[in-house]
Design a protein around this motif. Structure first.
Motif, PDB file in Angstrom:
ATOM      1  N   LEU A 132       0.831  -1.207   0.000  1.00 46.51           N
ATOM      2  CA  LEU A 132       0.000   0.000   0.000  1.00 46.51           C
ATOM      3  C   LEU A 132       0.866   1.257   0.000  1.00 46.51           C
ATOM      4  N   THR A 133       1.944   1.260   0.757  1.00 44.71           N
ATOM      5  CA  THR A 133       2.820   2.436   0.792  1.00 44.71           C
ATOM      6  C   THR A 133       3.432   2.688  -0.585  1.00 44.71           C
ATOM      7  N   ALA A 134       3.828   1.620  -1.270  1.00 44.46           N
ATOM      8  CA  ALA A 134       4.368   1.780  -2.627  1.00 44.46           C
ATOM      9  C   ALA A 134       3.293   2.329  -3.566  1.00 44.46           C
ATOM     10  N   ALA A 135       2.051   1.855  -3.415  1.00 46.41           N
ATOM     11  CA  ALA A 135       0.959   2.369  -4.246  1.00 46.41           C
ATOM     12  C   ALA A 135       0.716   3.846  -3.970  1.00 46.41           C
ATOM     13  N   LEU A 136       0.832   4.246  -2.697  1.00 47.18           N
ATOM     14  CA  LEU A 136       0.671   5.663  -2.364  1.00 47.18           C
ATOM     15  C   LEU A 136       1.788   6.508  -2.976  1.00 47.18           C
ATOM     16  N   ALA A 137       3.004   5.975  -2.974  1.00 47.47           N
ATOM     17  CA  ALA A 137       4.106   6.702  -3.622  1.00 47.47           C
ATOM     18  C   ALA A 137       3.821   6.853  -5.116  1.00 47.47           C
ATOM     19  N   PHE A 138       3.276   5.801  -5.729  1.00 43.31           N
ATOM     20  CA  PHE A 138       2.928   5.846  -7.148  1.00 43.31           C
ATOM     21  C   PHE A 138       1.855   6.901  -7.414  1.00 43.31           C
ATOM     22  N   VAL A 139       0.775   6.909  -6.605  1.00 45.33           N
ATOM     23  CA  VAL A 139      -0.298   7.878  -6.857  1.00 45.33           C
ATOM     24  C   VAL A 139       0.156   9.305  -6.557  1.00 45.33           C
ATOM     25  N   ALA A 176      -5.037  -0.955  -4.966  1.00 49.13           N
ATOM     26  CA  ALA A 176      -5.307   0.240  -5.767  1.00 49.13           C
ATOM     27  C   ALA A 176      -6.510   1.004  -5.216  1.00 49.13           C
ATOM     28  N   VAL A 177      -7.565   0.287  -4.870  1.00 44.70           N
ATOM     29  CA  VAL A 177      -8.767   0.926  -4.328  1.00 44.70           C
ATOM     30  C   VAL A 177      -8.446   1.633  -3.015  1.00 44.70           C
ATOM     31  N   ARG A 178      -7.696   0.968  -2.143  1.00 45.19           N
ATOM     32  CA  ARG A 178      -7.335   1.596  -0.861  1.00 45.19           C
ATOM     33  C   ARG A 178      -6.477   2.835  -1.072  1.00 45.19           C
ATOM     34  N   ALA A 179      -5.530   2.767  -1.996  1.00 44.83           N
ATOM     35  CA  ALA A 179      -4.653   3.915  -2.242  1.00 44.83           C
ATOM     36  C   ALA A 179      -5.431   5.102  -2.790  1.00 44.83           C
ATOM     37  N   LEU A 180      -6.365   4.840  -3.692  1.00 43.72           N
ATOM     38  CA  LEU A 180      -7.125   5.928  -4.303  1.00 43.72           C
ATOM     39  C   LEU A 180      -8.154   6.532  -3.359  1.00 43.72           C
ATOM     40  N   ALA A 187      -2.537   9.614   3.849  1.00 48.46           N
ATOM     41  CA  ALA A 187      -1.582   9.120   2.851  1.00 48.46           C
ATOM     42  C   ALA A 187      -0.218   9.776   3.046  1.00 48.46           C
ATOM     43  N   GLU A 188      -0.204  11.095   3.257  1.00 51.81           N
ATOM     44  CA  GLU A 188       1.067  11.793   3.460  1.00 51.81           C
ATOM     45  C   GLU A 188       1.762  11.311   4.733  1.00 51.81           C
ATOM     46  N   ASP A 189       0.976  11.082   5.785  1.00 56.11           N
ATOM     47  CA  ASP A 189       1.537  10.596   7.039  1.00 56.11           C
ATOM     48  C   ASP A 189       2.160   9.215   6.851  1.00 56.11           C
ATOM     49  N   ARG A 190       1.467   8.365   6.117  1.00 57.27           N
ATOM     50  CA  ARG A 190       1.984   7.008   5.880  1.00 57.27           C
ATOM     51  C   ARG A 190       3.277   7.046   5.064  1.00 57.27           C
ATOM     52  N   LEU A 191       3.328   7.903   4.065  1.00 64.33           N
ATOM     53  CA  LEU A 191       4.538   8.037   3.250  1.00 64.33           C
ATOM     54  C   LEU A 191       5.690   8.622   4.063  1.00 64.33           C
ATOM     55  N   PHE A 192       5.391   9.600   4.902  1.00 62.59           N
ATOM     56  CA  PHE A 192       6.430  10.199   5.746  1.00 62.59           C
ATOM     57  C   PHE A 192       6.997   9.166   6.706  1.00 62.59           C
ATOM     58  N   THR A 193       6.120   8.370   7.319  1.00 68.61           N
ATOM     59  CA  THR A 193       6.564   7.331   8.257  1.00 68.61           C
ATOM     60  C   THR A 193       7.439   6.313   7.542  1.00 68.61           C
ATOM     61  N   ALA A 194       7.043   5.922   6.345  1.00 66.14           N
ATOM     62  CA  ALA A 194       7.823   4.933   5.572  1.00 66.14           C
ATOM     63  C   ALA A 194       9.182   5.490   5.209  1.00 66.14           C
TER      64      ALA A 194
END
Length: 197
Positions: A132-139, A176-180, A187-194
């Motif tokens: 999911l984190t990779a999908a968020l980076a993609f989106v 994909a559905v969860r990321a969108l 989403a930003e918080d999850r990416l920052f944590t990763a």
């Protein structure tokens, strides 16, 4: 007036010592797998063989010298693996981590590692659990879903196009559905944590 560069003579076939130096020079600049390093050395031998064939017509001698140099290249690569200078598992782990952070799916990472010469078991061991984190980076990179421009309308056709983009990138439908559908702050918080781990 255009000056033609004179071609250097091919000289003798690369020796094991020369191939070892070439391998060390390559590893000083790039990380590589055993298979990747071997490809680099084999390209060097192939360049020599082409140059030697242009200078002389003794194809049998050049072919024999090439086979001998290829055996030396395999010995060099094996020696560097034994010394720890080349480590497929470490290469795979670092590359998988980098690709996941840049928004590549598990499927895309596995394909990339296979192309680099990493065996399937080693690649499987380093694939990220959290896709999911990779999908968020993609989106985020593509400005889809929660990172879509504020004035963009979220019509069903646009949502389907975004789902299709994630599918083409190798992400599973549920990921994909969860990321969108994730809210932008989450989403930003999850990416920052990763990124900070």
């Amino acid at each position: 007036m255009i000056r033609m560069r004179s071609r250097r003579p091919a000289g003798p076939a690369p020796t094991e010592a020369q191939l070892h130096e070439a391998a060390l020079a390559h590893l000083a600049r790039f990380s590589a797998t055993e298979a990747g390093l071997l490809r680099v050395l084999e390209r060097r031998i192939a360049r020599w063989a082409r140059a030697a064939l242009q200078e002389e017509n003794d194809a049998e001698r050049i072919d024999a010298a090439s086979r001998s140099a290829q055996a030396a290249a395999r010995a060099v690569a094996a020696r560097l693996v034994a010394a720890g200078a080349v480590n497929d598992a470490a290469f795979a782990a670092a590359r998988a981590r980098r690709l996941a952070r840049s928004g590549r799916s598990r499927r895309a990472i596995a394909a990339h590692l296979a192309q680099k010469g990493v065996d399937a078991d080693t690649a499987q061991a380093v694939l990220p659990e959290d896709e999911l984190t990779a999908a968020l980076a993609f989106v985020r990179r593509r400005r889809l879903g929660p990172f879509r421009a504020a004035d963009a309308s979220a019509d069903p056709d646009q949502y389907r196009r975004e789902l299709a983009a994630l599918a083409r990138a190798g992400f599973a439908h549920d990921v994909a559905v969860r990321a969108l559908s994730m809210a932008r702050p989450e989403a930003e918080d999850r990416l920052f944590t990763a990124r900070s781990t």
